[in-house]
Design a protein around this motif. Structure first.
Motif, PDB file in Angstrom:
ATOM      1  N   UNK A   1       0.838  -1.256  -0.244  1.00 31.41           N
ATOM      2  CA  UNK A   1      -0.046  -0.103  -0.045  1.00 31.41           C
ATOM      3  C   UNK A   1       0.729   1.329   0.152  1.00 31.41           C
TER       4      UNK A   1
ATOM      5  N   UNK B   1       1.044   4.110  -2.688  1.00 37.17           N
ATOM      6  CA  UNK B   1       0.893   5.528  -2.143  1.00 37.17           C
ATOM      7  C   UNK B   1       1.558   6.142  -3.067  1.00 37.17           C
TER       8      UNK B   1
ATOM      9  N   UNK C   1       2.738   6.134  -6.050  1.00 37.89           N
ATOM     10  CA  UNK C   1       1.844   5.727  -7.252  1.00 37.89           C
ATOM     11  C   UNK C   1       0.676   6.442  -7.447  1.00 37.89           C
ATOM     12  N   UNK C   2       0.351   7.663  -6.496  1.00 37.26           N
ATOM     13  CA  UNK C   2      -0.935   8.064  -6.550  1.00 37.26           C
ATOM     14  C   UNK C   2      -1.280   8.957  -7.939  1.00 37.26           C
ATOM     15  N   UNK C   3      -0.148   9.114  -8.862  1.00 41.39           N
ATOM     16  CA  UNK C   3      -0.519   9.794  -9.688  1.00 41.39           C
ATOM     17  C   UNK C   3       0.379   9.472 -11.037  1.00 41.39           C
ATOM     18  N   UNK C   4      -0.059   9.031 -12.400  1.00 35.24           N
ATOM     19  CA  UNK C   4       0.507   8.653 -13.394  1.00 35.24           C
ATOM     20  C   UNK C   4      -0.242   9.352 -14.658  1.00 35.24           C
ATOM     21  N   UNK C   5       0.656   9.265 -15.612  1.00 35.08           N
ATOM     22  CA  UNK C   5      -0.171   9.483 -16.899  1.00 35.08           C
ATOM     23  C   UNK C   5       0.276   8.573 -17.775  1.00 35.08           C
ATOM     24  N   UNK C   6      -1.068   7.843 -18.171  1.00 31.00           N
ATOM     25  CA  UNK C   6      -0.936   6.578 -19.135  1.00 31.00           C
ATOM     26  C   UNK C   6      -1.458   6.739 -20.310  1.00 31.00           C
ATOM     27  N   UNK C   7      -1.343   5.775 -21.309  1.00 28.04           N
ATOM     28  CA  UNK C   7      -1.538   5.823 -22.660  1.00 28.04           C
ATOM     29  C   UNK C   7      -2.976   4.891 -22.748  1.00 28.04           C
ATOM     30  N   UNK C   8      -4.027   5.210 -23.220  1.00 24.04           N
ATOM     31  CA  UNK C   8      -5.119   4.403 -23.209  1.00 24.04           C
ATOM     32  C   UNK C   8      -5.586   4.289 -24.752  1.00 24.04           C
ATOM     33  N   UNK C   9      -5.831   3.017 -25.364  1.00 22.37           N
ATOM     34  CA  UNK C   9      -6.381   2.980 -26.638  1.00 22.37           C
ATOM     35  C   UNK C   9      -7.799   2.504 -26.547  1.00 22.37           C
TER      36      UNK C   9
END
Lengths: 684, 705
Positions: free
Chosen positions: A668, A672, A674-682
């Motif tokens: 946990x 914590x 990794x509270x924020x990330x920018x990912x790529x979604x297709x």
């Protein structure tokens, strides 16, 4: 544990003291109703639970009742004898005994016996026995003399053995006692001389008897205060010859020797007897319950106002005189079984009733990991509630009427229909009723044995032994091992005596007949197939022990190695064919308590001893005994190792659980971050 | 950041003409929202609604007939810890709490009708008489007080004999002649007429042979046959005969407190909840098949909670439980459910069915609403690119810009940030706050706009227009206010009064991007569309059986998209005042069965600025883009395919493609919106993070002795 409950007085009218006061207490065809015959002129029908009389009938002045009134269970009528030869038959609607059916016989009657399942039997003072119907058809028929001159009947009783009545009566002549056994299935009368053994001097004061499958166990209370047991075979080897039977001491000094007033003895169940009399020479009279197996006094109740040496036991009630009043003491003895200890008790059933004992809904407690705490059965049932009676579905009614008259095929069809319907909350009780109904027809009509239907009902998984008492007995009688196996697998509350009876049958059934029967081989699947093949070729070679549970590690090793067995491992080899092994496994997997099973195991006949040696090992029936056997040392050692490793596993599991929790916490914390990330979604 | 976004954008060729394309998703998990624990639940049979109160004083109303939608809520209050909740005749809702007040709620206007001190100290228990016209409260000082429920208020009638310690539970006998009251160590049975205690039934303090200090009777239930069932802190469920005051039966079911009990109307089954998180079902089962004699048997245990089950309710078809772990669990009784459809499934409701998050697209800001504060965050950025599933390295992390604490004890009802990011508005029950934000490089300054008009207080919903020049406020009296925002000040433009005769409050608002149309929806009546230019009602979308869960107006077409709690989605053309062709088609064909079986409502709808055929919407477990140009899926079609198509020719891909493009990567999803053409923001709240903030549960050893 045997227990006596609070006593209560039945008649408010004081009775004459002594044996003349009370002739007898007999059951009527309705539960809880008893016929009490007062010495002299009166018969009263009591409802015991209400402590009140339902009817009273008297003979005319000048007439005298000479034997207790009984109820004809087939017609519901009452029968009484007055003036030794005159029979009166009436029912509850009759008011005056003088105006009811009367038959005068040609000989004097000693006693009329009436029990469930057969017509009343009339025993004449000369020893002859007649069925009531035959007697009424020709009242003046000649009655033969069986006993010799000066020989007097002292006591008599009738039993049902394999659905046929067996009558026993004891006579006395010059201080010698003789037992006569009259069987009605084979119409034989056999006579035995009761040999007193060493205690020649004592005088027998009272008798009681119980019946096993092959023997009548006759118990007598002697003037020395001891109880003796005599085993009399029901079917003698040579009926014509006068045979001697020896009595043996069963209980020592249960009452004071040479007690002044009457003593009495009655069998309660296979392990318990009730004794009436003073326990010490100076003490007051007592009702005591003794356990014959452990020779222990279970409970006793003082009767300070004295009693008359008369004791009757029906259903759950003991009847006796206390002072001048007829007193009832309810008696309860819970069946000694594991099921009983867990509260899943089979309640004794009064004949003619249609009750289903307390149940446990096994289905609902299964599959959830919460144990069966809902079996907390309190003996006190919640207050009766005026809720409308649960109306069983119409399919049920239809099925019941089918069961009463139609063929087995029709019943199966009807049953399928019934089982297809949605299950109601009282489904288990209804299924129990259906089984009882089927068994009821089987009892009256022995050729009717709806095996398929019964098997189907057992497989609904809702039945227990208590829900359908008699089912396993019927299967035992039919030697239906397949059904027994199924019952053992399904029922959680089989009494140990039945488990043992199954074991006896499984051991004694021949291999040939086993080959023909269909038996679920799942429990021996791991070794059955190859063994089966080998067995067919040469039956001499035996393979691994079948019980994988028991010899877990050993058999695993052996399987890995695939080596043939050497001589050293002979003790663990299986001496039985796989089918029998599957049956024995069913026994081992059933719920039993060794403490209660052990006494029954003693009854296993000697020809099975080799198997017994082996099975004893597995059963662990008596731990202390097993500990002493040198052969058991290895087993005990491995058991010890196993338990130890199990404890280790548990403690390790707990450690692992804690570690996992810590890991989860760490995880946990990692999340914590990794509270924020920018990912790529297709999206597709 | 904007620059980089534009850069990424231009680097992708536009070949996803039929597909949905690729997005950069700002995956946000720093919304540190923890729902309050459930304290009470009360089920109303007539309306099939469930009232739930939480430890922060919030009261929520769920409509069990409308797919368990949370259709109303009353904001909490710091000093108003609710300990008891009950329904009275005419679907009136009452609560009692530790501040000693009895509160009645106005379910139409969504405010508190009145609060009345019971003068007995904290209220621990409450029960409405079987006829529904009398209210009983149990107080800290050991008093049981009887109130008469009048048409518009309640009136104190009298006190019952005072007991020596607090009254923790109350239950009426169905005939209304007697009541049972659970206290500490004993249960009292009162005669209602005389108000005196008829019986006092002492409860054993012993727990597994160990004598505890006290035995608290957490719950009692009085059955019509005179049986009183009690649950207590020693883990017992006990049956008492109220006529004799004797214990009839005892079930020891837990190693910890049994905290709640609820009995079905037929009195043939009841449910209890324990501090170990277990819920036990007891049923009255006949002992024999053809006798009327029945016995209470513990039939089923359920372990859907990790913490104390503080409250249980028994609807005709389901067991309902809630507690410290904040979940509301609805467990249907399989034997009572005729058709094994999706209604027979277990429901676990954790998150509110409304939005707690708003977003400024222009400045990439997120505003988080908590019970007593707001948080403003700025999203980070990246310059990297990647393929599906990649996590891109951050060139700038997210920033916590602002922590805005409310004044006073009241919870925030609603909040909103303007699209330009310069305005923040929020409301509590009694006050409305508007702030102006100024951005100077990295510094941000906050300025409260003072002298807000009195009519603005207690807003249920706040919305800014797309150009941030207008503020729309739905008040709890059913009126809609329009405010023009000027630099640092405001001007009241207009108020739409509710339709004559209705007082229903509007809970949802939507404004068209061109600023011409405003749509507003209440809980039951249809959606009203107002023309803002002419300041008049334009039309009303016909009322539908199920409440609206989200609405939005599409740019350029001005189509109003409405999502309902039964998972139906309608598209209504505002200019044409009729449903669109697409909406009619999908209604004719029907939605995919899996779409209709989702168990959380759609809480937000948005649109793509460049792709007018796309509708973006989400619930707690999926995000979906509906492409109206593609064929609709039928029940045989695979609705959701988590795997990317591999080795499939473009032809097959096109043939199997359908209108619903679903992603289930982000969950539980509390908010999702489009920041720009190629950027999405998704706010998740993992359940583990919530559990981590709860007190540790009672530890049960899983292995060994």
């Amino acid at each position: 544990m045997a227990a006596l409950e609070e006593e209560f007085t039945l008649s408010t009218v004081p009775l004459g003291a002594g044996p003349n006061g009370l002739l007898g207490v007999e059951q009527s065809d309705k539960t809880d109703q008893f016929l009490v015959t007062h010495g002299g002129r009166t018969v009263i029908l009591y409802k015991v639970s209400d402590q009140k009389p339902l009817g009273s009938w008297s003979v005319k002045q000048g007439q005298i009742i000479t034997c207790p009134a009984v109820c004809n269970f087939q017609t519901g009528e009452f029968i009484v004898v007055h003036d030794n030869k005159v029979l009166r038959i009436w029912n509850t609607e009759n008011v005056n005994l003088d105006k009811v059916f009367k038959a005068t016989l040609s000989a004097e009657i000693y006693r009329i016996h009436s029990i469930q399942g057969t017509e009343p039997l009339v025993l004449f003072k000369e020893g002859a026995v007649r069925g009531l119907e035959a007697l009424l058809a020709e009242p003046q028929q000649k009655i033969e003399t069986v006993v010799s001159d000066d020989e007097v009947i002292k006591w008599t009783k009738v039993f049902m053995v394999f659905r046929h009545p067996v009558l026993i009566f004891i006579t006395e002549k010059h201080g010698n006692h003789f037992a006569y056994i009259q069987t009605f299935s084979s119409r034989t009368l056999s006579k035995y001389t009761l040999f007193h053994g060493q205690e020649e001097k004592s005088v027998i004061q009272n008798f009681t008897a119980s019946v096993d499958r092959k023997f009548i166990s006759l118990m007598s209370l002697s003037s020395d205060g001891c109880v003796y047991e005599t085993l009399i075979p029901i079917h003698p080897r040579d009926p014509d010859e006068n045979q001697r039977v020896v009595r043996s001491l069963l209980l020592k000094t249960v009452v004071a020797g040479n007690a002044p007033s009457g003593v009495a003895l009655t069998v309660l169940d296979q392990d318990h007897v009730a004794v009436l009399g003073p326990p010490l020479p100076a003490s007051k009279e007592c009702l005591s319950i003794w356990n014959t197996k452990f020779q222990t006094l279970q409970t006793s109740r003082e009767l300070p106002q004295g009693t008359s040496g008369q004791l009757w036991y029906f259903g759950e009630n003991l009847f006796m005189l206390h002072g001048k009043f007829l007193t009832v003491i309810p008696y309860k003895c819970e069946v000694s079984s594991l099921a009983g200890a867990l509260g899943k008790l089979k309640h004794s059933q009064d004949p003619g009733t249609h009750t289903v004992p307390h149940f446990v809904n096994w289905e609902t407690s299964r599959g959830y990991g919460f144990g069966s705490q809902n079996s907390e059965q309190s003996k006190r049932i919640l207050r009766r509630r005026k809720i409308e009676v649960n109306v069983p579905p119409p399919a049920f009614e239809q099925l019941l009427s089918t069961i009463k008259k139609d063929s087995e095929k029709d019943i199966e069809v009807e049953l399928c229909k019934f089982l297809a319907v949605k299950r109601t909350p009282d489904f288990h009780a209804i299924v129990g009723d259906i089984v009882l109904e089927l068994l009821g027809r089987h009892t009256t009509e022995p050729s009717f044995y709806p095996r398929n239907s019964l098997m189907q009902l057992i497989q609904t998984h809702v039945l227990s032994y208590s829900l359908c008492p008699g089912l396993m007995e019927a299967a035992l009688e039919k030697t239906d091992v397949q059904m027994l196996q199924l019952c053992l697998q399904q029922f959680p509350d089989i009494p140990e005596s039945i488990t043992c009876a199954c074991l006896k049958i499984f051991l004694s059934i021949s291999d040939d007949s086993l080959q023909e029967t269909e038996i679920n081989m799942e429990s021996v699947s791991d070794c059955s197939d190859p063994v089966q093949e080998k067995m067919d070729e040469q039956t001499e070679i035996l393979q691994n022990g079948f019980n994988a549970d028991e010899q877990n590690c050993d058999s695993c090793d052996r399987k890995l190695n695939q080596k043939p067995q050497d001589a050293a491992e002979e003790t663990t080899s299986c001496p039985v064919v796989p089918k029998r092994a599957a049956l024995l496994n069913a026994i081992l997997h059933s719920a039993y308590s060794e403490m209660f099973l052990l006494p029954h195991l003693k009854d296993i006949p000697a020809q099975h001893v080799t198997i017994m040696d082996w099975i004893c090992l597995l059963l662990d029936a008596n731990f202390t005994v097993v500990v002493m056997i040198p052969e058991a040392k290895r087993l005990l050692l491995s058991l010890y190792k196993f338990v130890k490793s199990q404890i280790c596993i548990c403690s390790e599991l707990n450690k692992i659980e804690v570690s996992f929790r810590e890991l989860q916490k760490l995880n946990q914390e990692k999340n914590n971050r990794e509270l924020y990330s920018i990912e790529v979604l297709e999206l597709f | 950041m904007r620059l980089c976004s534009v850069f990424c954008h231009s680097s992708f060729p536009e070949y996803f003409s039929s597909g949905m394309g690729e997005f950069k998703v700002h995956r946000v998990r720093f919304f540190n929202y923890v729902p309050s624990g459930i304290r009470c639940v009360a089920y109303n049979n007539q309306s099939n609604r469930l009232a739930v109160s939480r430890t922060d004083g919030t009261v929520e109303i769920y409509n069990l007939s409308a797919n368990y939608f949370q259709e109303k809520f009353f904001p909490g209050h710091e000093s108003r810890a609710t300990e008891a909740l009950c329904w009275a005749k005419g679907q009136r809702l009452f609560s009692g709490g530790l501040n000693g007040e009895i509160i009645e709620y106005d379910l139409q206007a969504l405010n508190i009708k009145y609060a009345m001190d019971a003068f007995g100290g904290p209220i621990w228990s409450m029960a409405v008489s079987p006829c529904g016209s009398q209210l009983l409260v149990g107080c800290e000082d050991g008093s049981v007080k009887l109130f008469q429920i009048t048409p518009d208020k309640i009136q104190f009638e009298r006190n019952f004999d005072r007991q020596k310690s607090r009254i923790l539970s109350l239950s009426w006998h169905p005939s209304g002649t007697h009541i049972a009251a659970g206290s500490i160590d004993y249960i009292s049975v009162f005669d209602v007429k005389s108000g005196s205690a008829v019986h006092k039934m002492l409860v054993d303090r012993q727990y597994m042979g160990v004598s505890k200090r006290k035995c608290i009777i957490w719950g009692v239930a009085f059955l019509s046959d005179g049986t009183v069932i009690s649950v207590d802190s020693a883990g017992k469920v006990q049956f008492w005969d109220s006529a004799t005051g004797t214990l009839v039966k005892n079930h020891l079911i837990a190693n910890a407190d049994v905290q709640s009990i609820a009995v079905s109307d037929q009195e043939d089954s009841f449910v209890v909840g324990t501090a170990e998180g277990t819920v036990f079902h007891f049923q009255l089962v006949s002992v024999t098949s053809n006798s009327s004699e029945k016995q209470w048997v513990r039939t089923k245990p359920f372990q859907h909670h990790t913490h104390d089950v503080r409250a249980v309710a028994h609807s005709p078809t389901a067991l309902i439980s809630g507690g410290t772990d904040t979940h509301l669990v609805i467990r249907p009784l399989m034997e009572k459910v005729e058709v094994k459809n999706y209604d027979a499934a277990l429901r676990k409701i954790t998150f509110p069915h409304r939005r707690l998050i708003s977003c400024s697209k222009k400045r990439h800001l997120l505003l988080f609403q908590f019970a007593h504060h707001l948080e403003l965050w700025r999203l980070g950025s990246t310059v990297a690119t990647g393929k599906n599933g990649d996590t891109l390295p951050l060139s700038k992390d997210a920033d916590h810009l602002l922590h805005l604490k409310t004044k006073g004890p009241e919870n925030i009802i609603c909040s909103c940030i303007s699209p330009c990011g310069s305005w923040i508005a929020y409301s509590t029950t009694s006050r409305f706050f508007l702030y102006r934000l100024n951005y100077e490089h990295d510094n941000i300054s906050l300025q409260r706009v003072s002298k807000m008009p009195a009519f603005l207080r207690s807003a249920l919903q706040i919305l800014f227009s797309e150009d941030s020049t207008k503020l729309f406020v739905a008040s709890n009296q059913g009126s809609l206010h329009i405010i023009r925002l000027l630099e640092g000040s405001f001007k009241h433009l207009h108020t739409f009064q509710p339709q004559s005769g209705t007082v229903e409050s509007m809970c949802l608002l939507a404004v068209s991007p061109d600023g011409n149309w405003l749509a507003a929806s209440g809980t039951s009546a249809g959606v009203h569309v107002y023309n803002i230019k002419h300041l008049k009602l334009h039309c009303t979308v016909p009322a539908y059986n199920f409440p609206v869960t989200a609405l939005a107006i599409a740019p350029s077409t001005n189509n109003l998209v409405i999502a309902h709690s039964d998972q139906q989605v309608f598209e209504y053309s505002i200019p044409d005042k009729q449903y669109t062709e697409w909406s009619r088609t999908i209604q004719k064909q029907g939605f995919h069965y899996l779409w209709l079986q989702r168990d959380t409502p759609i809480t937000h709808i948005s649109f793509h600025p460049k792709r007018p055929m796309h509708i973006l919407l989400h619930d707690a477990y999926m995000f979906c883009i509906i492409d109206k140009s593609l064929p609709l899926p039928n029940d045989k079609t695979l609705l959701y395919n988590p795997l990317p198509p591999t080795n499939e020719s473009d032809v097959i891909r096109r043939r199997t493609a359908h209108a619903f493009k679903i992603s289930k990567i982000y969950k539980p999803l509390l908010f999702m919106d489009l920041l720009d053409e190629r950027t999405l923001v998704a706010v998740e709240r993992p359940l583990d993070d919530i559990i981590a903030q709860l007190p540790p549960p009672i530890k049960k050893k899983k292995f060994g002795t």
